[in-house]
Design an enzyme around this catalytic site. Structure first.
Site, short mmCIF file in Angstrom:
data_model
loop_
_atom_site.label_atom_id
_atom_site.label_comp_id
_atom_site.label_asym_id
_atom_site.label_seq_id
_atom_site.Cartn_x
_atom_site.Cartn_y
_atom_site.Cartn_z
N ARG A 103 0.83 -1.21 0.00
CA ARG A 103 0.00 0.00 0.00
C ARG A 103 0.86 1.25 0.00
NH1 ARG A 103 -3.68 1.56 5.14
NH2 ARG A 103 -1.84 2.74 5.72
N CYS B 169 0.13 5.63 0.56
CA CYS B 169 -0.86 6.61 1.00
C CYS B 169 -0.25 7.98 0.84
CB CYS B 169 -1.26 6.34 2.45
SG CYS B 169 -2.55 7.46 3.05
#
Length: 126
Positions: free
Chosen positions: A103, A105
């Site tokens: 991930r 962000c």
């Protein structure tokens, strides 16, 4: 060969792009906004409510392909404010509790439709 994916169970694209495309066994999900698929509106004013809606939309899109969140291998989260990182992380962790894809962000200047969060992802079909 690239196959376009469209479903009424997730919000329609707000521009000239597909909800997702499939190429070589991978599903590339476009950035998903927190739009209710039926009304086209953003339900809720908090980042928590919007994050839930985004993840429900991604789940619905994957289900159209007989996939689920455990098939996701990478996500990118876009926030209108990095100050909401912990709140988004809390909700995200409820959806990705055992399976944790790679991930990224990032904070961005603005998200379409005035949303507080947008998430895109890649899932593996096989």
């Amino acid at each position: 060969m690239i196959k376009q994916v469209e479903t009424v169970k997730a919000p329609a694209a707000v521009g000239p792009y597909s909800q997702a495309v499939i190429s070589k066994g991978q599903v590339y999900c476009s950035g998903m906004l927190p739009l209710n698929p039926e009304s086209g509106n953003i339900p809720g004013s908090t980042v928590e409510e919007q994050t839930k809606q985004v993840l429900e939309n991604i789940t619905a899109l994957l289900q159209e392909l007989e996939l689920n969140l455990e098939d996701v291998i990478k996500t990118t989260i876009f926030l209108d404010s990095i100050d909401t990182f912990q709140q988004v992380n809390q909700i995200y962790g409820e959806y990705f509790s055992n399976h944790k894809p790679a991930r990224s962000c990032v904070e961005v200047a603005a998200i379409p439709k005035g949303a507080l969060v947008e998430i895109e992802g890649i899932a593996q079909m096989d």
